[in-house]
Design a protein around this motif. Structure first.
Motif, PDB file in Angstrom:
ATOM      1  N   ALA A  81       3.504   7.659  -9.823  1.00 57.35           N
ATOM      2  CA  ALA A  81       2.918   8.992  -9.919  1.00 57.35           C
ATOM      3  C   ALA A  81       1.590   9.068  -9.185  1.00 57.35           C
ATOM      4  O   ALA A  81       1.226  10.103  -8.649  1.00 57.35           O
ATOM      5  N   SER A  82       0.842   7.982  -9.149  1.00 55.31           N
ATOM      6  CA  SER A  82      -0.475   7.984  -8.519  1.00 55.31           C
ATOM      7  C   SER A  82      -0.664   6.703  -7.734  1.00 55.31           C
ATOM      8  O   SER A  82      -0.845   5.630  -8.320  1.00 55.31           O
ATOM      9  N   PRO A  83      -0.607   6.762  -6.392  1.00 54.49           N
ATOM     10  CA  PRO A  83      -0.786   5.554  -5.599  1.00 54.49           C
ATOM     11  C   PRO A  83      -2.112   4.862  -5.862  1.00 54.49           C
ATOM     12  O   PRO A  83      -2.237   3.658  -5.679  1.00 54.49           O
ATOM     13  N   GLN A  84      -3.135   5.602  -6.317  1.00 56.54           N
ATOM     14  CA  GLN A  84      -4.418   4.982  -6.589  1.00 56.54           C
ATOM     15  C   GLN A  84      -4.310   3.904  -7.669  1.00 56.54           C
ATOM     16  O   GLN A  84      -5.167   3.035  -7.763  1.00 56.54           O
ATOM     17  N   ALA A  85      -3.233   3.977  -8.461  1.00 58.98           N
ATOM     18  CA  ALA A  85      -3.062   2.989  -9.524  1.00 58.98           C
ATOM     19  C   ALA A  85      -2.835   1.581  -8.984  1.00 58.98           C
ATOM     20  O   ALA A  85      -2.932   0.617  -9.726  1.00 58.98           O
ATOM     21  N   TRP A  86      -2.535   1.471  -7.673  1.00 58.58           N
ATOM     22  CA  TRP A  86      -2.425   0.125  -7.097  1.00 58.58           C
ATOM     23  C   TRP A  86      -3.723  -0.649  -7.289  1.00 58.58           C
ATOM     24  O   TRP A  86      -3.729  -1.874  -7.352  1.00 58.58           O
ATOM     25  N   GLY A  87      -4.834   0.034  -7.353  1.00 60.89           N
ATOM     26  CA  GLY A  87      -6.105  -0.657  -7.493  1.00 60.89           C
ATOM     27  C   GLY A  87      -6.554  -0.793  -8.927  1.00 60.89           C
ATOM     28  O   GLY A  87      -7.620  -1.330  -9.197  1.00 60.89           O
ATOM     29  N   ALA A  88      -5.756  -0.263  -9.861  1.00 62.06           N
ATOM     30  CA  ALA A  88      -6.174  -0.257 -11.259  1.00 62.06           C
ATOM     31  C   ALA A  88      -5.656  -1.489 -11.985  1.00 62.06           C
ATOM     32  O   ALA A  88      -4.892  -2.274 -11.468  1.00 62.06           O
ATOM     33  N   ASP A 125      -3.494  -7.976   7.456  1.00 60.80           N
ATOM     34  CA  ASP A 125      -3.086  -9.277   7.994  1.00 60.80           C
ATOM     35  C   ASP A 125      -2.254 -10.042   6.977  1.00 60.80           C
ATOM     36  O   ASP A 125      -1.254 -10.690   7.327  1.00 60.80           O
ATOM     37  N   CYS A 126      -2.642  -9.971   5.708  1.00 59.06           N
ATOM     38  CA  CYS A 126      -1.869 -10.627   4.651  1.00 59.06           C
ATOM     39  C   CYS A 126      -0.506  -9.951   4.496  1.00 59.06           C
ATOM     40  O   CYS A 126       0.519 -10.629   4.315  1.00 59.06           O
ATOM     41  N   VAL A 127      -0.498  -8.626   4.541  1.00 54.83           N
ATOM     42  CA  VAL A 127       0.755  -7.882   4.475  1.00 54.83           C
ATOM     43  C   VAL A 127       1.664  -8.298   5.624  1.00 54.83           C
ATOM     44  O   VAL A 127       2.876  -8.513   5.443  1.00 54.83           O
ATOM     45  N   GLU A 128       1.099  -8.441   6.813  1.00 55.78           N
ATOM     46  CA  GLU A 128       1.909  -8.813   7.984  1.00 55.78           C
ATOM     47  C   GLU A 128       2.529 -10.197   7.829  1.00 55.78           C
ATOM     48  O   GLU A 128       3.689 -10.403   8.188  1.00 55.78           O
ATOM     49  N   ARG A 129       1.780 -11.144   7.311  1.00 53.51           N
ATOM     50  CA  ARG A 129       2.345 -12.486   7.144  1.00 53.51           C
ATOM     51  C   ARG A 129       3.535 -12.471   6.193  1.00 53.51           C
ATOM     52  O   ARG A 129       4.540 -13.150   6.425  1.00 53.51           O
ATOM     53  N   ARG A 130       3.432 -11.693   5.135  1.00 59.77           N
ATOM     54  CA  ARG A 130       4.557 -11.591   4.198  1.00 59.77           C
ATOM     55  C   ARG A 130       5.725 -10.865   4.865  1.00 59.77           C
ATOM     56  O   ARG A 130       6.884 -11.267   4.717  1.00 59.77           O
ATOM     57  N   ALA A 131       5.432  -9.815   5.617  1.00 57.72           N
ATOM     58  CA  ALA A 131       6.484  -9.054   6.295  1.00 57.72           C
ATOM     59  C   ALA A 131       7.274  -9.946   7.244  1.00 57.72           C
ATOM     60  O   ALA A 131       8.504  -9.863   7.319  1.00 57.72           O
ATOM     61  N   ARG A 186      -3.154 -11.046  -3.723  1.00 59.36           N
ATOM     62  CA  ARG A 186      -2.343 -11.766  -2.738  1.00 59.36           C
ATOM     63  C   ARG A 186      -2.337 -11.080  -1.377  1.00 59.36           C
ATOM     64  O   ARG A 186      -2.237 -11.745  -0.346  1.00 59.36           O
ATOM     65  N   LEU A 187      -2.430  -9.736  -1.379  1.00 56.97           N
ATOM     66  CA  LEU A 187      -2.313  -8.987  -0.131  1.00 56.97           C
ATOM     67  C   LEU A 187      -3.513  -8.047   0.029  1.00 56.97           C
ATOM     68  O   LEU A 187      -3.369  -6.825   0.051  1.00 56.97           O
ATOM     69  N   GLU A 222      10.470  -0.543  -0.567  1.00 56.96           N
ATOM     70  CA  GLU A 222      10.280   0.907  -0.545  1.00 56.96           C
ATOM     71  C   GLU A 222       8.899   1.355  -0.977  1.00 56.96           C
ATOM     72  O   GLU A 222       8.439   2.426  -0.590  1.00 56.96           O
ATOM     73  N   ARG A 223       8.194   0.562  -1.753  1.00 59.46           N
ATOM     74  CA  ARG A 223       6.872   0.971  -2.197  1.00 59.46           C
ATOM     75  C   ARG A 223       5.757   0.515  -1.261  1.00 59.46           C
ATOM     76  O   ARG A 223       4.585   0.807  -1.473  1.00 59.46           O
ATOM     77  N   GLY A 224       6.120  -0.185  -0.188  1.00 63.90           N
ATOM     78  CA  GLY A 224       5.106  -0.792   0.675  1.00 63.90           C
ATOM     79  C   GLY A 224       4.273   0.190   1.464  1.00 63.90           C
ATOM     80  O   GLY A 224       3.085  -0.055   1.718  1.00 63.90           O
ATOM     81  N   ALA A 225       4.857   1.324   1.884  1.00 60.11           N
ATOM     82  CA  ALA A 225       4.077   2.303   2.635  1.00 60.11           C
ATOM     83  C   ALA A 225       2.990   2.914   1.757  1.00 60.11           C
ATOM     84  O   ALA A 225       1.864   3.161   2.213  1.00 60.11           O
ATOM     85  N   GLY A 226       3.310   3.157   0.489  1.00 57.52           N
ATOM     86  CA  GLY A 226       2.308   3.665  -0.437  1.00 57.52           C
ATOM     87  C   GLY A 226       1.194   2.660  -0.672  1.00 57.52           C
ATOM     88  O   GLY A 226       0.025   3.032  -0.797  1.00 57.52           O
ATOM     89  N   TYR A 227       1.550   1.382  -0.720  1.00 62.74           N
ATOM     90  CA  TYR A 227       0.541   0.333  -0.876  1.00 62.74           C
ATOM     91  C   TYR A 227      -0.430   0.351   0.301  1.00 62.74           C
ATOM     92  O   TYR A 227      -1.660   0.294   0.121  1.00 62.74           O
TER      93      TYR A 227
END
Length: 416
Positions: A13-20, A38-44, A33-34, A373-378
């Protein structure tokens, strides 16, 4: 490797919750972890086939344009000032719509090669983060579906289809209007097809042709394979109604190969202006003279871009021509920017040099490849938070004050 912790209802409901959350919550552990792209890219890179990663990262010819964009952005210096701390506000109004941040998702053709279902996941991420998404002519979901998901966050990008006096081009414009799209983006910087050696070596074509090498590549990338089984093979959904039924992938791909040719003339852009009642943006401008032509035919926005280094290897870094174009245009149109954006700091650099908003394509695709599927929101939240941090460090509480920050840009292009 699994996709990691699934998003909670609050996170969706709220992408800002990724930081909560506490330091032990799934969201907080993921952020640890990400913490950067650059960290996201290594996992990708570990989760998608080699041909998909090469398609995502590659440019044209020797990839000089991609490297030039990165080096030029890194060379822009911004000078902080202290003593008057204020809360940071990143909201921006573009073409009558207020967005939560001046950061949007660029169009990526055949995005489903990198992550199956990418287009609809981009649309959902844009809706949830309240940022614009420029869905492409060659996206893997139709403009009607994107607009239904993303609402006022949906923009639409057009390539030229000149056959029969642009019959399909203007039908796509009609469809975008009927779907409720508010902003039309005409791409100028693809006058001829570029050579992309990585894709040629990998035999990357649509419909996808499986070889022993690609089959092994896919087998070694189970998250991507599972996504493919769920979402189906990438397809040119916007084009399917223009081919004889049944609109197989082979027929549609053939239509795309035959019909998408060249750039738009200024006369055709003027016809678009006359046909389209919403905001009109031209994408791919690198020269102030082209910006003047665009203003003359009545555009509302100019997107400064070198196609992310994917069209012409000798083109200047887009950031290096941005100030000259912004100076010529002034307040006659919104200046937008893409090509090389990988962080909130990059976004701040572009805004300081004259952009009203910035867009990124690879960054959001990396998010999907890394997290599903949730990666773009992250990535949307990551970039926005980084921008907020940069603005706080600079002492610029608003985008208007960020645009006035002291900067050093030695490589700025001089057209005089």
């Amino acid at each position: 490797m699994t996709d990691g912790p699934r998003p909670t209802a609050a996170m969706r409901a709220s992408p800002q919750a990724w930081g909560a959350g506490s330091g032990t919550s799934p969201e907080a552990r993921l952020r640890q972890r990400l913490p950067t792209l650059d960290c996201v890219e290594r996992r990708a890179r570990r989760r998608i086939p080699r041909f998909a990663f090469d398609f995502l990262k590659g440019g044209t010819d020797a990839d000089l344009g991609v490297a030039r964009n990165r080096a030029a952005l890194d060379a822009v210096e911004l000078v902080p000032q202290f003593g008057t701390p204020k809360p940071v506000q990143t909201k921006v109004k573009l073409f009558g719509v207020e967005y939560a941040a001046p950061i949007g998702i660029s169009p990526v053709g055949v995005d489903g090669i990198v992550w199956p279902g990418a287009t609809k996941f981009f649309a959902a991420a844009a809706r949830d983060a309240r940022i614009p998404y420029i869905a492409g002519t060659l996206a893997t979901a139709s403009i009607e579906k994107v607009a239904k998901i993303a609402g006022p966050c949906a923009w639409f990008q057009l390539y030229g289809l000149p056959t029969d006096d642009h019959r399909v081009t203007f039908d796509l414009i009609r469809r975008a209007d009927a779907a409720g799209v508010r902003v039309l983006v005409a791409t100028l910087d693809a006058p001829v097809r570029s050579k992309r050696p990585h894709d040629l070596r990998n035999g990357l074509v649509v419909p996808f042709r499986t070889t022993a090498k690609t089959a092994l590549d896919v087998a070694l990338s189970p998250p991507w394979l599972l996504a493919l089984l769920r979402e189906g093979a990438p397809a040119f959904r916007n084009m399917e109604r223009y081919v004889e039924a049944p609109a197989t992938l082979a027929k549609t791909a053939g239509f795309v190969q035959d019909q998408i040719k060249g750039t738009f003339s200024w006369d055709v852009v003027k016809r678009m202006r006359d046909a389209w009642q919403g905001a009109l943006v031209v994408k791919g401008v690198l020269h102030p003279a082209d910006a003047e032509q665009a203003i003359a035919v009545g555009v509302d926005g100019i997107l400064v871009s070198n196609h992310g280094g994917r069209q012409f290897d000798a083109a200047p870094a887009a950031i290096d021509v941005l100030p000259a174009i912004a100076a010529v245009v002034g307040d006659r149109a919104n200046i937008l920017f893409d090509s090389g954006i990988r962080s909130g700091l990059d976004a701040a650099r572009a805004i300081a040099l004259g952009a009203r908003g910035v867009f990124a394509g690879r960054a959001f695709l990396l998010g999907l490849a890394a997290l599903g599927e949730r990666g773009a929101g992250y990535v949307a939240v990551l970039l926005k938070e980084e921008l907020e941090t940069v603005m706080g460090q600079l002492g610029t509480p608003s985008l208007d004050t960020l645009a006035q920050v002291a900067r050093r840009h030695r490589a700025a292009f001089d057209f005089n």
